[in-house]
Design a protein around this motif. Structure first.
Motif, mmCIF file in Angstrom:
data_model
loop_
_atom_site.group_PDB
_atom_site.id
_atom_site.type_symbol
_atom_site.label_atom_id
_atom_site.label_comp_id
_atom_site.label_asym_id
_atom_site.label_seq_id
_atom_site.Cartn_x
_atom_site.Cartn_y
_atom_site.Cartn_z
ATOM 1 N N SER A 1 47.893 37.802 43.515
ATOM 2 C CA SER A 1 46.435 37.678 43.472
ATOM 3 C C SER A 1 45.979 37.737 42.016
ATOM 4 N N ALA A 2 44.839 37.136 41.730
ATOM 5 C CA ALA A 2 44.381 37.083 40.338
ATOM 6 C C ALA A 2 42.900 36.776 40.277
ATOM 7 N N SER A 3 42.266 37.280 39.234
ATOM 8 C CA SER A 3 40.865 36.986 38.943
ATOM 9 C C SER A 3 40.779 35.922 37.856
ATOM 10 N N SER A 4 39.706 35.156 37.882
ATOM 11 C CA SER A 4 39.478 34.167 36.817
ATOM 12 C C SER A 4 38.108 34.358 36.178
ATOM 13 N N ALA A 5 37.589 35.583 36.218
ATOM 14 C CA ALA A 5 36.236 35.839 35.706
ATOM 15 C C ALA A 5 36.111 35.461 34.236
ATOM 16 N N HIS A 6 37.095 35.832 33.435
ATOM 17 C CA HIS A 6 37.040 35.516 31.999
ATOM 18 C C HIS A 6 37.112 34.005 31.778
ATOM 19 N N THR A 7 37.983 33.325 32.505
ATOM 20 C CA THR A 7 38.126 31.872 32.374
ATOM 21 C C THR A 7 36.818 31.167 32.710
ATOM 22 N N ARG A 8 36.189 31.573 33.805
ATOM 23 C CA ARG A 8 34.928 30.955 34.223
ATOM 24 C C ARG A 8 33.851 31.128 33.154
ATOM 25 N N GLU A 9 33.769 32.335 32.606
ATOM 26 C CA GLU A 9 32.747 32.605 31.600
ATOM 27 C C GLU A 9 33.032 31.853 30.308
ATOM 28 N N LEU A 10 34.278 31.816 29.900
ATOM 29 C CA LEU A 10 34.652 31.174 28.639
ATOM 30 C C LEU A 10 34.364 29.679 28.633
ATOM 31 N N LEU A 11 34.667 29.011 29.758
ATOM 32 C CA LEU A 11 34.609 27.548 29.802
ATOM 33 C C LEU A 11 33.534 27.012 30.738
ATOM 34 N N SER A 12 32.702 27.887 31.293
ATOM 35 C CA SER A 12 31.690 27.475 32.282
ATOM 36 C C SER A 12 32.328 26.642 33.388
ATOM 37 N N TRP A 13 33.477 27.112 33.844
ATOM 38 C CA TRP A 13 34.257 26.419 34.880
ATOM 39 C C TRP A 13 33.837 26.919 36.249
ATOM 40 N N THR A 14 33.522 26.011 37.141
ATOM 41 C CA THR A 14 33.136 26.368 38.499
ATOM 42 C C THR A 14 33.961 25.578 39.501
ATOM 43 N N SER A 15 33.995 26.066 40.732
ATOM 44 C CA SER A 15 34.768 25.414 41.781
ATOM 45 C C SER A 15 33.945 24.333 42.463
ATOM 46 N N SER A 16 34.580 23.197 42.733
ATOM 47 C CA SER A 16 33.918 22.146 43.504
ATOM 48 C C SER A 16 34.763 21.687 44.692
ATOM 49 N N GLY A 17 36.044 22.072 44.720
ATOM 50 C CA GLY A 17 36.922 21.665 45.810
ATOM 51 C C GLY A 17 36.855 22.617 46.983
ATOM 52 N N PRO A 18 37.425 22.240 48.125
ATOM 53 C CA PRO A 18 37.431 23.110 49.305
ATOM 54 C C PRO A 18 38.325 24.325 49.097
ATOM 55 N N ALA A 19 38.094 25.374 49.884
ATOM 56 C CA ALA A 19 38.922 26.575 49.861
ATOM 57 C C ALA A 19 40.254 26.298 50.559
ATOM 58 N N LEU A 20 41.241 27.152 50.295
ATOM 59 C CA LEU A 20 42.580 26.933 50.836
ATOM 60 C C LEU A 20 42.595 26.922 52.360
ATOM 61 N N LEU A 21 42.019 27.929 53.008
ATOM 62 C CA LEU A 21 42.086 27.988 54.464
ATOM 63 C C LEU A 21 41.371 26.811 55.107
ATOM 64 N N ALA A 22 40.246 26.401 54.500
ATOM 65 C CA ALA A 22 39.534 25.229 55.003
ATOM 66 C C ALA A 22 40.382 23.974 54.836
ATOM 67 N N ASP A 23 41.074 23.866 53.709
ATOM 68 C CA ASP A 23 41.944 22.710 53.475
ATOM 69 C C ASP A 23 43.038 22.641 54.543
ATOM 70 N N ILE A 24 43.621 23.789 54.869
ATOM 71 C CA ILE A 24 44.675 23.815 55.897
ATOM 72 C C ILE A 24 44.100 23.405 57.256
ATOM 73 N N GLU A 25 43.019 24.035 57.636
ATOM 74 C CA GLU A 25 42.475 23.794 58.984
ATOM 75 C C GLU A 25 41.848 22.426 59.130
ATOM 76 N N ASN A 26 41.423 21.807 58.020
ATOM 77 C CA ASN A 26 40.807 20.487 58.092
ATOM 78 C C ASN A 26 41.817 19.354 57.955
ATOM 79 N N GLY A 27 43.112 19.683 57.960
ATOM 80 C CA GLY A 27 44.121 18.633 58.063
ATOM 81 C C GLY A 27 44.777 18.192 56.781
ATOM 82 N N ALA A 28 44.577 18.908 55.676
ATOM 83 C CA ALA A 28 45.215 18.490 54.426
ATOM 84 C C ALA A 28 46.737 18.540 54.517
ATOM 85 N N TYR A 29 47.252 19.371 55.416
ATOM 86 C CA TYR A 29 48.706 19.513 55.560
ATOM 87 C C TYR A 29 49.207 18.972 56.891
ATOM 88 N N ALA A 30 48.359 18.230 57.589
ATOM 89 C CA ALA A 30 48.752 17.704 58.900
ATOM 90 C C ALA A 30 49.714 16.544 58.781
#
Length: 296
Positions: free
Chosen positions: A267-296
């Protein structure tokens, strides 16, 4: 910016190539085969034939570029010592080529071994030091070049860089569930993995090249801690198979090579990375990716 990328046709590397080209950068990619070279050329990247054992070729490619992104690794589980030697030699060759230039060098690193009863942070030093350590101690090796005129950046990728077409850790867990007719977790399933969507990871690499200061350690993580039980549950729902606990000592027999990692807390935090580079998430979460068929 002209960026030389190793692992340019790999899972993360191909997304990085696409994103850099789409944002106006010039890309050269290491290609071990004619097929890989053709894939890069069709995208508009410049293929450079060679492999990680060709240290002279790596040195020349790095010297000819404005930046380096090193994503490749042999991952030869039958010869980890050889893999570590190759990694260390490749990083040394490319870093030496950039010495005194202030050009950026982004290195792919791992989160394993960092967790200490809490999610790892960017300020936690890698315990891998020296040529006999995992990945040949490449993160600590490269960070030393910050004092030698290289804008070095370590990007520690989550154990799950997920998305449709993934062939990594989660895909291996899905394959094991199909093979055995049940989705398994180890023990209580309370160990946790960090995760990041492939597209978010590619965007972070570009931001790092453009703006991260020398000596930066970044975490390519958008979800800090997903329990391995929750991952197994999502796979079970996706495949409609039962979810069971198995003893940790049976991990390798059940899962194959990924079993040695599934019981590890990564497990890991990315708080410093987000603040440093103004990086935000736009992709789906892992569990949603699994359940929505990304690995089907």
């Amino acid at each position: 910016m002209h960026v030389f990328i190793t692992g340019a046709t790999g899972w993360i590397g191909s997304a990085v190539v696409d994103h850099l080209l789409a944002t106006g950068h010039v890309v050269s990619g290491l290609a071990r085969s004619e097929t890989a070279a053709e894939v890069l050329a069709r995208k508009g990247a410049r293929p450079r034939r060679g492999d990680l054992d060709d240290v002279d070729g790596l040195r020349a490619a790095a010297a000819a570029a404005d930046a380096v992104v090193h994503l490749a690794n042999k991952h030869d589980w039958t010869d980890p010592a050889g893999t570590n030697r190759t990694e260390r030699a490749a990083v040394t060759a490319m870093a030496e080529a950039l010495t005194g230039s202030d050009r950026p060098f982004v290195l792919a690193a791992a989160l394993s071994g960092l967790t200490r009863g809490r999610p790892a942070t960017e300020r936690d030093p890698s315990p891998a030091v020296g040529p006999d350590s995992p990945r040949g101690g490449s993160e600590n090796l490269l960070l030393a070049y910050a004092d030698r005129g290289v804008r070095v950046i370590s990007s520690r990728f989550a154990p799950s860089v997920h998305g449709r077409g993934d062939t990594g850790f989660v895909a291996s867990l899905v394959a094991a569930a199909r093979r055995h007719g049940r989705s398994a977790y180890l023990g209580d399933g309370d160990t946790a993995w960090a995760a990041v969507h492939r597209g978010d990871a590619a965007r972070l690499v570009r931001l790092a090249l453009e703006a991260a200061p020398a000596g930066s350690v970044l975490h390519a993580v958008t979800e800090d801690a997903i329990s391995t039980r929750a991952i197994a549950d999502a796979i079970g729902r996706m495949l409609d198979v039962p979810v069971v606990s198995i003893p940790p000592e049976d991990a390798t027999e059940h899962f194959g090579f990924v079993g040695r990692f599934f019981g590890m807390d990564m497990s890991a935090s990315s708080a410093h990375t987000r603040e440093l580079l103004s990086w935000t998430s736009s992709g789906p979460a892992l569990l949603a990716d699994i359940e929505n068929g990304a690995y089907a």
